[in-house]
Design an enzyme around this catalytic site. Structure first.
Site, PDB file in Angstrom:
ATOM      1  CD  GLU A  35      14.353  53.208 -13.950  1.00 28.11           C
ATOM      2  OE1 GLU A  35      14.625  54.314 -13.222  1.00 28.11           O
ATOM      3  OE2 GLU A  35      14.215  52.297 -13.557  1.00 28.11           O
ATOM      4  CE  LYS A 171      15.555  60.131  -0.762  1.00 28.99           C
ATOM      5  NZ  LYS A 171      14.526  60.080  -1.899  1.00 28.99           N
ATOM      6  CG  MET A 173      12.563  55.125  -3.969  1.00 25.11           C
ATOM      7  SD  MET A 173      11.067  55.427  -4.833  1.00 25.11           S
ATOM      8  CE  MET A 173       9.732  54.747  -3.970  1.00 25.11           C
ATOM      9  CD  GLU A 174      13.778  50.813  -7.072  1.00 26.50           C
ATOM     10  OE1 GLU A 174      14.707  51.591  -7.341  1.00 26.50           O
ATOM     11  OE2 GLU A 174      12.495  51.205  -7.216  1.00 26.50           O
ATOM     12  CG  ASP A 197      15.634  63.636  -8.556  1.00 35.13           C
ATOM     13  OD1 ASP A 197      15.379  62.808  -9.033  1.00 35.13           O
ATOM     14  OD2 ASP A 197      15.891  63.859  -7.268  1.00 35.13           O
TER      15      ASP A 197
HETATM   16  N1  FMC Z   1      14.787  59.678  -4.744  1.00 35.13           N
HETATM   17  C1  FMC Z   1      14.526  58.123  -4.518  1.00 35.13           C
HETATM   18  N2  FMC Z   1      14.363  57.439  -5.552  1.00 35.13           N
HETATM   19  C2  FMC Z   1      14.554  58.324  -6.971  1.00 35.13           C
HETATM   20  C3  FMC Z   1      14.871  59.554  -6.960  1.00 35.13           C
HETATM   21  C4  FMC Z   1      15.105  60.206  -5.761  1.00 35.13           C
HETATM   22  N3  FMC Z   1      15.464  61.370  -5.884  1.00 35.13           N
HETATM   23  N4  FMC Z   1      15.216  59.614  -8.268  1.00 35.13           N
HETATM   24  N5  FMC Z   1      14.910  58.435  -9.043  1.00 35.13           N
HETATM   25  C5  FMC Z   1      14.672  57.664  -8.200  1.00 35.13           C
HETATM   26  C6  FMC Z   1      14.231  56.279  -8.594  1.00 35.13           C
HETATM   27  C7  FMC Z   1      13.771  54.945  -7.587  1.00 35.13           C
HETATM   28  O1  FMC Z   1      14.793  54.108  -7.435  1.00 35.13           O
HETATM   29  C8  FMC Z   1      12.610  54.654  -8.087  1.00 35.13           C
HETATM   30  O2  FMC Z   1      12.613  53.317  -9.095  1.00 35.13           O
HETATM   31  C9  FMC Z   1      11.944  55.779  -9.240  1.00 35.13           C
HETATM   32  O3  FMC Z   1      13.209  56.364  -9.599  1.00 35.13           O
HETATM   33  C10 FMC Z   1      11.247  56.680  -8.637  1.00 35.13           C
HETATM   34  O4  FMC Z   1       9.834  56.521  -8.211  1.00 35.13           O
END
Ligand code: FMC
Length: 239
Positions: A35, A171, A173-174, A197
């Site tokens: 990214e 959604k 993860m940070e 996704d």
């Molecule tokens: N759920 C959680 N995180 C992500 C996501 C999803 N469906 N799609 N992309 C992400 C992001 C997270 O913030 C992480 O940095 C990374 O991409 C997934 O490993």
């Protein structure tokens, strides 16, 4: 004797002085190298090899000038043991804390990918930590929504219930970790998330994520550039 303490007036003064201030120092927190790389190239940033971070941590810093802005992009880097990007809240919070201390940014931007839900037309209000950017969102036609953060790409049923109950539409993860530290250190923060996704769609999340990562990163890269161009030369009240 000290004059009576007027907290309201003090808050107003603080808000006014923040809003008139022009933004000149931007800190990007970006979880994955994939990214970050296009942006490092786009803004012609250089890697700081003599890192300001503690010795031995995998965190990576790129910095430079772009237009009138001083830009830092920081990434958690590759996990020392496993060799994968240090995604997730633990590294994001530490990295954000250390970077704010080191670079004293005017604003933090957490840019990255996220999962989306099929229905993405809710306007999320009242997000405690995100800086309100109505002009920016309008000018660049960005969707505004509530972001939910967890330490897993997949969604457990417990997460699902909480996410729906709180009207979250994306959604990652940070985000919440960055928001927590930004609030702690009183630095305005915004979140830019490109959807990789559809969580409640037909395809398995991990598969769809990997399939779309490259294309979505490109879209993220373009939007981040537009956002930086928009912020350049503006004060907080103008964004
Ligand atoms: N759920 C959680 N995180 C992500 C996501 C999803 N469906 N799609 N992309 C992400 C992001 C997270 O913030 C992480 O940095 C990374 O991409 C997934 O490993």
């Amino acid at each position: 004797m000290a004059p009576p303490h007027d907290e309201k007036a003090e808050i107003q003064v603080n808000e006014d002085s923040i809003s008139q201030r022009s933004i000149s120092n931007v800190l990007f927190i970006i979880a994955m190298q994939t990214e970050a790389s296009p942006l490092v190239n786009k803004f012609q940033l250089t890697e700081d090899l003599d890192s300001v971070f503690p010795k031995g941590v995998p965190w990576v810093r790129y910095h430079g000038k772009y237009k009138d802005l001083s830009i830092n992009i920081v990434c958690p880097g590759k996990d020392n043991t496993l060799g994968v990007d240090g995604v997730g809240t633990v590294s994001a919070s530490l990295l954000t804390y250390a970077s704010v201390q080191a670079f004293q940014p005017d604003i933090i931007i957490n840019a990255g990918t996220a999962g989306g839900f099929k229905v993405f037309d809710l306007y999320g209000v009242g997000s405690r930590q995100a800086f309100y950017t109505p002009n920016l969102a309008k000018e660049l036609s960005l969707k505004v929504g509530k972001l939910s953060t967890g330490d897993s790409l997949d969604m457990s049923t417990v997460d699902e219930t909480a996410i729906h109950a709180n009207d979250a539409t994306v959604k990652d993860m940070e985000g919440a970790a960055v928001a927590y530290v930004a609030d702690l250190l009183k630095v305005p923060v915004i979140f830019l998330k490109a959807v990789t996704d559809i969580i409640d769609g037909d395809k398995p999340t991990a598969e769809e994520f990997l399939q779309n990562l490259a294309a979505v990163t490109l879209a993220l890269d373009q939007t981040v550039t537009q956002v930086v161009d928009f912020i350049n030369g503006k004060s907080f009240s103008e964004i």
